[in-house]
Design a protein around this motif. Structure first.
Motif, PDB file in Angstrom:
ATOM      1  N   VAL A 510      29.335 114.543  -8.504  1.00  0.00           N
ATOM      2  CA  VAL A 510      29.467 113.137  -8.097  1.00  0.00           C
ATOM      3  C   VAL A 510      29.777 112.266  -9.312  1.00  0.00           C
ATOM      4  O   VAL A 510      30.663 111.396  -9.272  1.00  0.00           O
ATOM      5  CB  VAL A 510      28.187 112.662  -7.382  1.00  0.00           C
ATOM      6  N   ALA A 511      29.057 112.509 -10.415  1.00  0.00           N
ATOM      7  CA  ALA A 511      29.273 111.700 -11.612  1.00  0.00           C
ATOM      8  C   ALA A 511      30.687 111.892 -12.166  1.00  0.00           C
ATOM      9  O   ALA A 511      31.365 110.918 -12.535  1.00  0.00           O
ATOM     10  CB  ALA A 511      28.234 112.058 -12.671  1.00  0.00           C
ATOM     11  N   VAL A 512      31.148 113.141 -12.233  1.00  0.00           N
ATOM     12  CA  VAL A 512      32.493 113.410 -12.762  1.00  0.00           C
ATOM     13  C   VAL A 512      33.563 112.825 -11.843  1.00  0.00           C
ATOM     14  O   VAL A 512      34.566 112.248 -12.306  1.00  0.00           O
ATOM     15  CB  VAL A 512      32.688 114.922 -12.947  1.00  0.00           C
ATOM     16  N   THR A 513      33.371 112.955 -10.529  1.00  0.00           N
ATOM     17  CA  THR A 513      34.353 112.418  -9.585  1.00  0.00           C
ATOM     18  C   THR A 513      34.440 110.903  -9.675  1.00  0.00           C
ATOM     19  O   THR A 513      35.535 110.326  -9.702  1.00  0.00           O
ATOM     20  CB  THR A 513      33.987 112.846  -8.157  1.00  0.00           C
ATOM     21  N   VAL A 514      33.283 110.255  -9.718  1.00  0.00           N
ATOM     22  CA  VAL A 514      33.272 108.793  -9.856  1.00  0.00           C
ATOM     23  C   VAL A 514      33.918 108.381 -11.176  1.00  0.00           C
ATOM     24  O   VAL A 514      34.681 107.403 -11.241  1.00  0.00           O
ATOM     25  CB  VAL A 514      31.833 108.254  -9.754  1.00  0.00           C
ATOM     26  N   ALA A 515      33.636 109.130 -12.245  1.00  0.00           N
ATOM     27  CA  ALA A 515      34.243 108.815 -13.539  1.00  0.00           C
ATOM     28  C   ALA A 515      35.763 108.975 -13.479  1.00  0.00           C
ATOM     29  O   ALA A 515      36.508 108.162 -14.056  1.00  0.00           O
ATOM     30  CB  ALA A 515      33.653 109.711 -14.620  1.00  0.00           C
ATOM     31  N   ALA A 516      36.251 110.021 -12.797  1.00  0.00           N
ATOM     32  CA  ALA A 516      37.698 110.227 -12.682  1.00  0.00           C
ATOM     33  C   ALA A 516      38.345 109.088 -11.897  1.00  0.00           C
ATOM     34  O   ALA A 516      39.397 108.563 -12.297  1.00  0.00           O
ATOM     35  CB  ALA A 516      37.979 111.568 -12.005  1.00  0.00           C
ATOM     36  N   LEU A 517      37.728 108.686 -10.782  1.00  0.00           N
ATOM     37  CA  LEU A 517      38.266 107.563 -10.016  1.00  0.00           C
ATOM     38  C   LEU A 517      38.226 106.271 -10.835  1.00  0.00           C
ATOM     39  O   LEU A 517      39.163 105.466 -10.796  1.00  0.00           O
ATOM     40  CB  LEU A 517      37.479 107.398  -8.714  1.00  0.00           C
ATOM     41  N   GLY A 518      37.128 106.072 -11.564  1.00  0.00           N
ATOM     42  CA  GLY A 518      37.032 104.872 -12.392  1.00  0.00           C
ATOM     43  C   GLY A 518      38.075 104.851 -13.498  1.00  0.00           C
ATOM     44  O   GLY A 518      38.622 103.794 -13.833  1.00  0.00           O
ATOM     45  N   LEU A 519      38.370 106.030 -14.057  1.00  0.00           N
ATOM     46  CA  LEU A 519      39.385 106.092 -15.114  1.00  0.00           C
ATOM     47  C   LEU A 519      40.762 105.739 -14.558  1.00  0.00           C
ATOM     48  O   LEU A 519      41.544 105.017 -15.210  1.00  0.00           O
ATOM     49  CB  LEU A 519      39.401 107.494 -15.726  1.00  0.00           C
ATOM     50  N   THR A 576      49.847 102.977  -4.201  1.00  0.00           N
ATOM     51  CA  THR A 576      49.998 103.868  -5.355  1.00  0.00           C
ATOM     52  C   THR A 576      48.660 104.187  -6.015  1.00  0.00           C
ATOM     53  O   THR A 576      48.470 105.290  -6.540  1.00  0.00           O
ATOM     54  CB  THR A 576      50.935 103.233  -6.388  1.00  0.00           C
ATOM     55  N   THR A 577      47.727 103.246  -6.001  1.00  0.00           N
ATOM     56  CA  THR A 577      46.423 103.504  -6.628  1.00  0.00           C
ATOM     57  C   THR A 577      45.670 104.594  -5.881  1.00  0.00           C
ATOM     58  O   THR A 577      45.095 105.514  -6.492  1.00  0.00           O
ATOM     59  CB  THR A 577      45.592 102.221  -6.664  1.00  0.00           C
ATOM     60  N   ALA A 578      45.639 104.510  -4.538  1.00  0.00           N
ATOM     61  CA  ALA A 578      44.961 105.541  -3.750  1.00  0.00           C
ATOM     62  C   ALA A 578      45.625 106.897  -3.952  1.00  0.00           C
ATOM     63  O   ALA A 578      44.952 107.934  -4.039  1.00  0.00           O
ATOM     64  CB  ALA A 578      44.968 105.153  -2.273  1.00  0.00           C
ATOM     65  N   PHE A 579      46.957 106.899  -4.046  1.00  0.00           N
ATOM     66  CA  PHE A 579      47.666 108.165  -4.277  1.00  0.00           C
ATOM     67  C   PHE A 579      47.309 108.744  -5.643  1.00  0.00           C
ATOM     68  O   PHE A 579      47.070 109.948  -5.776  1.00  0.00           O
ATOM     69  CB  PHE A 579      49.170 107.936  -4.172  1.00  0.00           C
ATOM     70  N   ALA A 580      47.287 107.903  -6.672  1.00  0.00           N
ATOM     71  CA  ALA A 580      46.935 108.384  -8.006  1.00  0.00           C
ATOM     72  C   ALA A 580      45.519 108.943  -8.032  1.00  0.00           C
ATOM     73  O   ALA A 580      45.253 109.978  -8.660  1.00  0.00           O
ATOM     74  CB  ALA A 580      47.083 107.251  -9.024  1.00  0.00           C
ATOM     75  N   CYS A 581      44.592 108.280  -7.353  1.00  0.00           N
ATOM     76  CA  CYS A 581      43.218 108.792  -7.281  1.00  0.00           C
ATOM     77  C   CYS A 581      43.173 110.126  -6.549  1.00  0.00           C
ATOM     78  O   CYS A 581      42.456 111.054  -6.957  1.00  0.00           O
ATOM     79  CB  CYS A 581      42.325 107.770  -6.582  1.00  0.00           C
ATOM     80  N   GLY A 582      43.930 110.248  -5.471  1.00  0.00           N
ATOM     81  CA  GLY A 582      43.948 111.508  -4.734  1.00  0.00           C
ATOM     82  C   GLY A 582      44.491 112.654  -5.566  1.00  0.00           C
ATOM     83  O   GLY A 582      43.962 113.774  -5.534  1.00  0.00           O
ATOM     84  N   VAL A 583      45.579 112.395  -6.327  1.00  0.00           N
ATOM     85  CA  VAL A 583      46.131 113.441  -7.199  1.00  0.00           C
ATOM     86  C   VAL A 583      45.097 113.876  -8.232  1.00  0.00           C
ATOM     87  O   VAL A 583      44.922 115.077  -8.505  1.00  0.00           O
ATOM     88  CB  VAL A 583      47.414 112.936  -7.883  1.00  0.00           C
ATOM     89  N   ALA A 584      44.403 112.909  -8.827  1.00  0.00           N
ATOM     90  CA  ALA A 584      43.386 113.248  -9.829  1.00  0.00           C
ATOM     91  C   ALA A 584      42.287 114.114  -9.228  1.00  0.00           C
ATOM     92  O   ALA A 584      41.849 115.098  -9.830  1.00  0.00           O
ATOM     93  CB  ALA A 584      42.797 111.967 -10.424  1.00  0.00           C
ATOM     94  N   GLN A 640      42.857 106.316   4.613  1.00  0.00           N
ATOM     95  CA  GLN A 640      43.904 105.969   3.671  1.00  0.00           C
ATOM     96  C   GLN A 640      44.734 107.221   3.442  1.00  0.00           C
ATOM     97  O   GLN A 640      44.344 108.115   2.688  1.00  0.00           O
ATOM     98  CB  GLN A 640      43.313 105.438   2.363  1.00  0.00           C
ATOM     99  N   LEU A 641      45.878 107.260   4.125  1.00  0.00           N
ATOM    100  CA  LEU A 641      46.710 108.457   4.094  1.00  0.00           C
ATOM    101  C   LEU A 641      47.275 108.722   2.698  1.00  0.00           C
ATOM    102  O   LEU A 641      47.589 109.863   2.356  1.00  0.00           O
ATOM    103  CB  LEU A 641      47.845 108.318   5.099  1.00  0.00           C
ATOM    104  N   GLU A 642      47.417 107.677   1.876  1.00  0.00           N
ATOM    105  CA  GLU A 642      47.922 107.879   0.524  1.00  0.00           C
ATOM    106  C   GLU A 642      46.971 108.757  -0.297  1.00  0.00           C
ATOM    107  O   GLU A 642      47.414 109.611  -1.077  1.00  0.00           O
ATOM    108  CB  GLU A 642      48.121 106.533  -0.177  1.00  0.00           C
ATOM    109  N   ALA A 643      45.668 108.541  -0.107  1.00  0.00           N
ATOM    110  CA  ALA A 643      44.691 109.361  -0.819  1.00  0.00           C
ATOM    111  C   ALA A 643      44.757 110.805  -0.343  1.00  0.00           C
ATOM    112  O   ALA A 643      44.657 111.753  -1.145  1.00  0.00           O
ATOM    113  CB  ALA A 643      43.292 108.798  -0.637  1.00  0.00           C
TER     114      ALA A 643
END
Length: 749
Positions: A510-519, A576-584, A640-643
């Motif tokens: 959870v911490a790593v995922t939240v950190a990745a989304l925050g980054l 684009t932001t949701a898509f970038a988060c999904g790719v990460a 959010q289909l982009e994610a």
């Protein structure tokens, strides 16, 4: 080196604290902090507190070490360097002597009028290089023999004959001479087991040294610094000026391919340096197999003990050794074993205080292995006043594991290492540990990984994103390779271990995922997508360059084209932001599952056993994440289909099915293995407490501050070759017998 490191830590912590303190006071009195510190004002006082605690602890460690005299690094001719070095050396010799098995036996037999018979040999045979053997008078001490042989001597003997004890006796005598006469060299005892015969060094201070000798000198100076606190610059000067008497212990403990290199090294060392006093110890059989003999002025050989000497010793001690006398008198095979001070000490500790009828009732150890078993059982069964106590199974398992690792590792194979690092545990495959790895740890890690990522994506992007992550995890677990294997057996405390890994793994995920989304949010969409594109393109580019299989290149190109087209379509239509988060997140999940897959293959042999199914654990983690999200009130109906598209693109682009393990897979696998060895009791969680426990029971010896070694190589080898649980069962039986005898005695009283 440690003192320099502590000095750096002390300066840095105090400096930071002094910088932050005025800022904290200024803010507390109504002022303002600098702009770069404004968001972190609330953390200033806690940071100051932590820095001061670190500074105080560092200072305390420094003060503790400075109780010993300091040897100045400014110059070898400093007036206090020589007496300070001798003080450190005296302390080391005392600790080494007190930690030896013979010395502990002497302390236990303090009423004996002749304690030296246990420690010193009765007879020495002097073997000059140019004459036949002759006996040294019994009253001659080793220092006199050393002087007669022109301060250049080889000490030979069988295993346990007392070579190290004799060398320490010589060192103590030479130290007394050095105290009395400043022209006498300072004796230093160094264990040769740590020398690896590296020849890649070039001595800038003395270009005449060959690379092999330069490496030996560098190793010797490191040992002097680590053991006696003699700085390398001072040690080199003293070595060049003939102010050191070099006493090398354990030629036979050098790795066998390198033993033959010592003779030419010592010969060149004596030509290039003024080494006036030199002594070396070695087992007789190993020395006879050397391709190059040492060039020394003489050699002494320690003769085996005779029956008369052993019986005289028993008679001198009295009734306390009646059990040992009974054991040795009723079996002639035992006489062949008790022919050295070590074996005599082992027998004394094994049978001391035992009644003859007790020995007769239980049978006699007629082989070396059984005698050592008796010794281990007796010393572990006796009550000792130590801070911690351990049951027999735990104690024997830990001793076995330490002995196995110490004997197998490279370098010094006698001293118990200070840090039980995971590196080097290859080949130590235990059924209990293997079972826990495959049946408990892997399911818990897969479930934790799936649950953590699914929970975050549910809360952030809704139910479709959560389903996409769970489906991607389930698909990736199915892809080859499947390294987990079905292992028969059982592990202790499986449920607590599973729960611990599950909850800790979920929290970390959870911490790593939240950190990745925050980054990604911090970088904003376009820079984040650019970074992700560079990472993916770089990985594919390396793959296309390294592999020359055209079919594989074609498949990689097709996959890359699909990723590019899907990304372009999604970016042109959606967020684009949701898509970038999904790719990460897709990249993160794929690499994490690939990492977990690589963990169990590092130390286990490959077998054809069918593995367990991990699908239920992955699905269970996803279901648990959905339930937790519902309980916490997450809005699951905000798709959010982009994610979702980003998760799919990231998963496809990650190449999670590659067979080559990630870079960190090896260290993490060994770390997992090391942790399970501690969980199952094969390694101590609290190292120092257990080592002190073993030293109090004469299995280990304390050779310096926080330094321990096995009481003898034969004891180490016996423990490394035993079956731990079988030996532990013998210890338990001996504890029960002692308790029953004590209880019967109290009833009679």
């Amino acid at each position: 080196m440690r003192a320099v490191l502590r000095g750096v830590v002390l300066v840095v912590t105090v400096s930071l604290a002094l910088v932050l303190l005025p800022i904290a006071i200024n803010v507390g009195t109504g002022g303002t902090a600098p702009a770069f510190l404004a968001p972190y004002v609330g953390w200033v006082w806690p940071a100051i507190g932590v820095l001061w605690v670190v500074a105080v602890l560092t200072a305390l460690f420094e003060v503790r070490d400075r109780r010993l005299p300091i040897i100045s690094n400014r110059g070898a001719d400093q007036p206090r360097n020589r007496p300070n070095a001798l003080a450190r050396i005296d302390r080391y010799f005392s600790e080494r002597r007190a930690g030896s098995l013979a010395a502990r036996t002497r302390v236990a037999l303090a009423l004996d009028e002749h304690p030296g018979v246990v420690v010193r040999p009765y007879d020495l045979v002097v073997q000059p290089l140019d004459s036949a053997p002759r006996r040294v008078p019994n009253e001659a001490d080793i220092a006199g023999v050393f002087d007669e042989l022109q301060d250049s001597m080889l000490i030979l003997g069988a295993p346990g004959a007392g070579k190290t004890t004799l060398l320490l006796d010589l060192a103590r005598n030479l130290a007394k001479q050095a105290h009395a006469n400043k022209d006498q060299p300072i004796p230093v005892v160094v264990d040769l087991a740590g020398w690896t015969a590296q020849s890649s060094y070039q001595n800038d201070d003395d270009p005449a040294d060959s690379p092999l000798v330069a490496g030996f000198v560098r190793w010797l100076l490191y040992e002097l610094d680590d053991r006696y606190g003699i700085p390398p610059a001072v040690g080199r000067t003293w070595l060049s000026n003939g102010e050191l008497a070099v006493l090398l212990d354990g030629l036979d403990e050098i790795a066998e391919p390198n033993r033959g290199k010592l003779a030419p090294v010592l010969e060149e060392l004596r030509r290039n340096y003024r080494i006036g006093q030199l002594a070396v110890t070695c087992r007789t059989n190993d020395y006879e197999r050397l391709p190059h003999k040492l060039r020394l002025f003489g050699a002494v050989h320690i003769r085996p003990l005779t029956r008369e000497q052993v019986l005289d010793y028993f008679t001198t001690v009295g009734p306390a050794l009646d059990g040992a006398r009974a054991a040795i008198e009723q079996d002639d095979a035992l006489w062949e074993l008790v022919n050295s001070p070590l074996m005599l000490n082992v027998m004394v500790l094994a049978y001391q205080g035992r009644a003859p009828e007790d020995v007769n009732a239980r049978g006699v150890a007629d082989l070396r292995r059984e005698l050592f078993d008796t010794y281990i059982c007796e010393v572990l069964a006796r009550n000792r006043q130590t801070a911690r106590q351990y049951d027999a199974k735990t104690a024997v398992r830990r001793l076995w594991c330490l002995a196995w690792w110490t004997r197998r590792r490279a370098g010094d194979r006698t001293a118990v290492p200070r840090w039980m690092v995971p590196d080097g545990w290859y080949g130590l495959s235990l059924p209990e540990v293997d079972y826990l790895t495959h049946a408990v740890c892997l399911p818990a890690l897969f479930a934790a990984l799936t649950a953590g990522v699914t929970l975050v994506m549910l809360a952030q992007y809704g139910v479709l994103a959560g389903l996409a992550v769970a489906g991607a995890a389930l698909l990736l677990v199915h892809l080859l390779p499947h390294p987990w294997q079905k292992r028969e057996g059982s592990g202790q405390d499986r449920v607590p271990l599973f729960a611990l890994i599950l909850f800790a793994g979920t929290a970390i995920t959870v911490a790593v995922t939240v950190a990745a989304l925050g980054l990604v949010e911090l970088l904003t969409a376009k820079p984040a997508l650019l970074v992700e594109a560079v990472v993916i393109a770089g990985a594919y580019g390396v793959e296309l360059l390294v592999f020359h299989d055209n079919r594989r290149r074609l498949l990689l190109g097709v996959r890359l084209a699909v990723v590019v087209v899907a990304s372009w379509i999604t970016l042109s239509l959606g967020d684009t932001t949701a898509f970038a988060c999904g790719v990460a997140i897709g990249l993160l999940v794929a690499q994490a599952i690939r990492m977990v897959k690589s963990l169990p293959t590092d130390h286990l042999p490959t077998t054809a056993d069918k593995g367990w199914r991990m699908d239920p654990w992955v699905a269970g983690g996803a279901v648990a994440a959905f339930l937790v999200a519902l309980v916490l009130g997450a809005d699951l109906a905000s798709p959010q289909l982009e994610a979702v598209a980003g998760i799919v693109v990231g998963t496809v682009a990650a190449k999670a099915w590659r067979r080559r393990p990630p870079v960190l897979a090896g260290p993490l696998s060994r770390l997992l293995h090391d942790s399970l060895l501690r969980w199952t009791g094969y390694l101590p969680w609290h190292r120092r407490a257990f080592l002190q426990y073993a030293a109090d029971r004469h299995v280990l010896a304390r050779t310096g501050r926080a330094q321990y070694s096995f009481i003898h190589l034969l004891v180490r080898d016996h423990l490394a070759e035993c079956t731990p649980d079988e030996l532990a069962a013998k210890v338990d039986r001996r504890i029960t017998e002692r308790a029953a005898r004590t209880q019967a005695g109290s009833f009679r009283a």
